[in-house]
Design an enzyme around this catalytic site. Structure first.
Site, PDB file in Angstrom:
ATOM      1  CD  GLU A  46      -1.599   4.606   3.297  1.00  0.00           C
ATOM      2  OE1 GLU A  46      -1.354   3.759   2.415  1.00  0.00           O
ATOM      3  OE2 GLU A  46      -2.753   4.935   3.613  1.00  0.00           O
ATOM      4  CG  HIS A  89      -2.009  -1.019   1.165  1.00  0.00           C
ATOM      5  ND1 HIS A  89      -3.130  -0.977   1.960  1.00  0.00           N
ATOM      6  CD2 HIS A  89      -2.166  -2.121   0.372  1.00  0.00           C
ATOM      7  CE1 HIS A  89      -3.927  -1.992   1.672  1.00  0.00           C
ATOM      8  NE2 HIS A  89      -3.370  -2.700   0.720  1.00  0.00           N
ATOM      9  CB  CYS A 142      -1.731   1.777   6.048  1.00  0.00           C
ATOM     10  SG  CYS A 142      -1.482   0.990   4.439  1.00  0.00           S
ATOM     11  CB  CYS A 146      -6.370   0.129   4.991  1.00  0.00           C
ATOM     12  SG  CYS A 146      -4.887  -0.901   5.050  1.00  0.00           S
TER      13      CYS A 146
END
Lengths: 165, 165
Positions: free
Chosen positions: B64, B62, B95, B92
């Protein structure tokens, strides 16, 4: 078609011993915390990894995340369909959600969050911050009783040059 | 000693626009979902990343997490001390916990979890599975009102060859 039977108890223990061995190997080498994980597909080890937070300067390099990354690369997929993940210790919330995204068939672990907390890792506090229950996520997670489950923590405690993170 | 003043609203918006640009760039290139993140230290961009789940075959890639990995590598540290993270969308849970482990000073984001859900991403369901509140974790997370916050999702929806994960 390959029949995908769930692992037997002796299979689970055998792979969890591999994950525990990874945990000890990584801790002794100074790679990071005493955690290991193994990904298995159709009774074959696809990936095996230890925590590498310190060695890789990567706070996300927990054993489960490392094992997911390696296994996905080996399988050429961003999902772990038909795979089981074996972790030396109950996955921390970051790893649990990482496993959710990876979508393995099941996750088995040896030591629990309280064992990690006793060894000085934040996992229990993190779990307390949210209220994840086994049924919260659509992912099968099961603790398996394995002799030597907390041995990686005991060995880690004896290492004089361990780096806390 | 460098004075570590918090970013002004215009600083936050400026860096969030960079994160939104990363999101659009990554989605258009087919790297993964329409998400971007930027890590800033002392008014300097240390790392800039987009979601690379599809391109890297890595379900943990992801934006991040990618930005944390790149920033930590650039800084030679497994912690993001004194850094602020700017994300195009609310992190999310994976993350969020990854950011917890990375220990930046603060996390700012543009679009919210409902915007991600409307675009077909699981984040809202994941948040519903646990009960993380802003005060649950010792990490400062703040939504900032930015024009164009949901534009990456709108652009993503027009891409005919997007790969869902």
């Amino acid at each position: 078609m390959v029949t995908m039977t769930p692992p037997s108890l002796s299979d689970k223990r055998r792979y969890l011993v591999l994950a525990l061995d990874e945990a000890v190997r990584g801790a002794r080498a100074g790679f990071g915390g005493p955690f290991g994980a193994v990904v298995v597909k159709e009774d074959r080890v696809v990936a095996s990894a230890c925590n590498r937070v310190v060695a890789a300067n990567d706070p996300t390099a927990h054993a489960e995340v490392e094992a997911v990354r390696l296994a996905c690369r080996a399988l050429g997929s961003f999902h772990l369909a038909g795979c089981d993940v074996y972790a030396s210790c109950e996955p921390c919330p970051m790893c649990l959600f990482a496993l959710y995204w990876a979508r393995p068939r099941a996750v088995y672990y040896a030591a629990g969050r309280a064992d990690a907390a006793a060894a000085g890792f934040d996992d229990a506090r993190l779990y307390a911050a949210c209220s994840i229950t086994p049924s919260s996520l659509p992912i099968m997670v099961e603790q398996v009783d394995v002799p030597g489950a907390i041995q990686p923590f005991a060995i880690y405690a004896t290492l004089v040059d361990r780096v806390r993170y």
